[in-house]
Design an enzyme around this catalytic site. Structure first.
Site, PDB file in Angstrom:
ATOM      1  N   GLU A   1     -81.904  16.347  10.337  1.00 18.10           N
ATOM      2  CA  GLU A   1     -82.632  15.892   9.156  1.00 18.10           C
ATOM      3  C   GLU A   1     -83.786  16.830   8.832  1.00 18.10           C
ATOM      4  OE1 GLU A   1     -83.405  14.435   5.959  1.00 18.10           O
ATOM      5  OE2 GLU A   1     -82.014  13.123   7.030  1.00 18.10           O
TER       6      GLU A   1
ATOM      7  N   ASP B   1     -84.158  19.219   5.451  1.00 15.68           N
ATOM      8  CA  ASP B   1     -85.259  19.044   4.509  1.00 15.68           C
ATOM      9  C   ASP B   1     -86.054  20.333   4.327  1.00 15.68           C
ATOM     10  OD1 ASP B   1     -84.449  16.438   4.412  1.00 15.68           O
ATOM     11  OD2 ASP B   1     -86.092  15.645   5.615  1.00 15.68           O
TER      12      ASP B   1
ATOM     13  N   SER C   1     -80.505  12.228   1.913  1.00 15.25           N
ATOM     14  CA  SER C   1     -81.479  13.084   2.580  1.00 15.25           C
ATOM     15  C   SER C   1     -81.342  14.526   2.111  1.00 15.25           C
ATOM     16  CB  SER C   1     -81.288  13.026   4.095  1.00 15.25           C
ATOM     17  OG  SER C   1     -79.967  13.358   4.435  1.00 15.25           O
TER      18      SER C   1
ATOM     19  N   ILE D   1     -74.861  11.171 -15.456  1.00 17.21           N
ATOM     20  CA  ILE D   1     -73.672  11.002 -14.614  1.00 17.21           C
ATOM     21  C   ILE D   1     -73.004   9.688 -14.998  1.00 17.21           C
ATOM     22  CG2 ILE D   1     -72.792  10.956 -12.262  1.00 17.21           C
ATOM     23  CD1 ILE D   1     -74.307  13.533 -13.073  1.00 17.21           C
TER      24      ILE D   1
ATOM     25  N   GLY E   1     -76.694   6.674 -19.706  1.00 19.96           N
ATOM     26  CA  GLY E   1     -78.068   6.216 -19.557  1.00 19.96           C
ATOM     27  C   GLY E   1     -78.376   5.906 -18.107  1.00 19.96           C
TER      28      GLY E   1
ATOM     29  N   ASP F   1     -78.534   4.012 -14.596  1.00 22.15           N
ATOM     30  CA  ASP F   1     -77.688   3.084 -13.856  1.00 22.15           C
ATOM     31  C   ASP F   1     -78.158   3.046 -12.403  1.00 22.15           C
ATOM     32  OD1 ASP F   1     -76.109   5.163 -12.218  1.00 22.15           O
ATOM     33  OD2 ASP F   1     -75.646   5.799 -14.261  1.00 22.15           O
TER      34      ASP F   1
END
Length: 600
Positions: A299, A303, A517, A561, A579, A581
């Site tokens: 992780e 990042d 992530s 999307i 729009g 979602d």
């Protein structure tokens, strides 16, 4: 709470009613936490770090300032508050300070035993559990998680003296049984173990994104690199500054260490100009920086590598925050808590300057976090927003489920003792003062199936979401998932970015990794580039961006999307649609269009 000896003495000697300070009133009670088993009473001499939160009586005024300086249509837009201005707004009432001081003194604690936040809205004391039980009229036990084996100290309820009750917002760690975790769905080792550069299949050509001027190398449909993201999100050719004061901050928890050597391999692979550059590490609450290759965190590496790779040469800071189970009953030392956000916030809010963009890829099921704790931590995030920082959190990797990427083992039951089936939003993604990032996959992009999304059960829908969410809910057929989600809750996520097939280096090897992530540092990188552009033009940082995102002239700068859904809890979840979602928010960013709006 009186000891037995004192109670007997009071019965013998005192015939009048007990003094008001000895009358306790329940402050908080939770059901027995799901998946935790109570073991035995905690040792009375075990040292517990208690944090006492005093009410922030002017928080409503702070919130007003936050929305004014974050609204592009307001005359105060960008006029962020200073550290001192924020602290004046969150300072407790002098009466609260006096009452709390008297209460602590009555239990033998004086000023040298107290640690106060700069605004004095938090007081931390380190006391034996025996004294904590007396102060809170409760019993602490050790609890074990039936799946993961973590052992923590906690209680399901605590009380405060009646005259103290109104002057304390919460005391933790008490009822906190959450297990913050990294948001990662996949980790796949690739066949090649050397640090050879990515091989692009030039014969495959390029993919043109419908309705835009963007085209992307076809290899990006199988492997996501920094170059892919810059192409896809229209950021090719923009040069960030290394000296305009812009900084990208990345949080690390749970012994996740970002490895320097892995970063160099990543840079050699994808950002050659950045080779031999690095980042600053700041240790919080016993956090570590173990640079052994075997201790590299997937992780943390993800990042740092993509966050800094996208924003090079912007300086970066990685905060390594300690604090997690297990409890060690034979160690009479400060207790090890599982509240990373408070540890991190306590440190960062003390700093005179904070990074303009901060990425966090850790979360937990909202319902496992005490509501009082979630609300107070969310209010602390608002302070950073008011000071000009953009906070981004992953929306989760379990679709509408509990964050578990395996739908077969998701736990979608309300944690209130009723065992009702419910969708499970994540916190801090549900906080209205942060920006929540969902996930996409493929080029052209569709919603990735694990993209966390839904509606908070703790936080009401903020005003900036009113139009977008009302339109979405009105489009749903009557009765859709009736009773499974809170129609008036804060909607999650706000935006999205690519979330799978990211090529990173971990312990010296290239691997493919995915999750929100990955989406979070990606979107944070785009925001950091926008901040760089603004700062170079003498403009303030973007700060809390949600009012901007939901404004009419900004939400059109996203790649909408409209394909995909986020299954979970035995359902197909919500659908991505035109729009906003609750799968991908407004969609993925177009840096070029955003740049023209925020740094013309």
């Amino acid at each position: 709470m009186f000891t037995l000896a004192l109670l007997v003495a009071s019965i013998v000697v005192v015939v009048s009613p007990l003094p008001s300070a000895s009358v306790y009133k329940l402050k908080e009670r939770i059901p027995n936490p799901r998946d935790w088993v109570q073991l035995h009473r905690a040792p009375v001499d075990y040292i517990l770090p208690l944090r006492i939160a005093l009410p922030q009586i002017k928080f409503g005024e702070l919130e007003r300032h936050l929305y004014e300086v974050s609204n592009p249509g307001h005359q105060r837009y960008g006029a962020h508050l200073s550290k001192e201005e924020v602290e004046r707004l969150i300072a407790p009432h002098p009466e609260s300070l006096a009452v709390i001081n008297k209460w602590l003194t009555s239990h033998g604690l004086d000023e040298k035993d107290l640690q106060r936040s700069p605004a004095q809205d938090w007081v931390t004391i380190h006391v034996p559990i025996g004294l904590a039980e007396e102060m809170l009229d409760t019993k602490f036990h050790t609890w074990k998680h039936v799946v993961h084996g973590d052992v923590v100290v906690g209680t399901t309820s605590y009380s405060l003296p009646e005259d103290v009750h109104a002057h304390v917002e919460l005391v933790q760690p008490t009822t906190y049984f959450a297990r913050p975790r990294a948001l990662r769905t996949t980790l796949r080792f690739t066949e090649d173990t050397a640090s050879a550069a990515v091989n692009k299949d030039t014969s495959a050509g390029r993919i043109t994104i419908p309705g835009s001027e963007v085209s992307v190398d076809a290899s990006c449909n199988t492997t996501i690199t920094v170059a892919c993201l810059k192409e896809l999100y229209n950021a090719v050719g923009f040069g960030a500054s290394s000296h305009n004061g812009n900084i990208l901050g990345i949080t690390g928890y749970l012994e996740q260490f970002a490895n320097f050597e892995d970063l160099q391999l990543f840079y050699a692979d994808q950002v050659p100009a950045a080779v031999n550059t690095s980042f600053t590490v700041s240790l919080i609450n016993g956090g570590g920086n173990n640079q052994s290759s075997t201790e590299a965190g997937a992780e943390a590496d993800l990042d740092v590598q993509f966050g800094l790779g996208l924003t090079f040469p912007t300086p970066g800071i990685f905060w390594s925050t300690g604090g997690r189970p297990p409890f060690t009953p034979d160690a009479i030392t400060t207790g090890d808590t599982n509240e990373p956000y408070l540890d991190w916030l306590s440190f960062v809010l003390r700093q005179d300057n904070v990074p303009q963009t901060i990425s966090t890829s850790y979360a937990d099921d909202e319902q496992t976090v005490p509501e009082s704790y979630a609300r107070r931590v969310c209010a602390e995030f608002a302070q950073l927003g008011a000071r000009g920082s953009t906070l981004l959190f992953g929306s989760g990797d379990g679709g509408v489920g509990d964050g578990n990427p395996d739908p077969a083992t998701q736990n979608c039951f309300a944690n209130d003792g009723t065992n009702r089936t419910r969708f499970i939003p994540l916190f801090p993604a549900s906080c209205p003062f942060i920006t929540s990032v969902g996930g996409t996959v493929n080029i052209p992009e569709v919603a990735v199936s694990f993209s966390g999304g839904g509606f908070s059960n703790y936080f009401q829908r903020p005003s900036y979401q009113e139009v977008a969410i009302s339109e979405y809910l009105d489009s749903l057929p009557d009765g859709t998932y009736e009773g499974l989600f809170n129609r008036s809750g804060r909607g999650i996520p706000d935006v999205a970015a690519q979330a799978d097939r990211f090529r990173i280096f971990l312990s010296g090897r290239p691997v493919s990794i995915g999750g929100t992530s990955a989406a979070t540092p990606t979107f944070a990188g785009i925001i950091s580039l926008l901040n760089s552009a603004r700062l170079s033009k003498g403009l303030p940082s973007l700060g809390f961006i949600n009012p901007l995102l939901y404004s009419d002239h900004a939400n059109t700068t996203f790649n909408d999307i409209t394909v995909g859904n986020n299954p979970g809890c035995g359902t197909k979840g919500f659908n991505a649609t035109a729009g906003w979602d609750p799968v991908t928010g407004f969609g993925t960013p177009n840096f070029g269009k955003l740049l023209r709006i925020v740094a013309p």
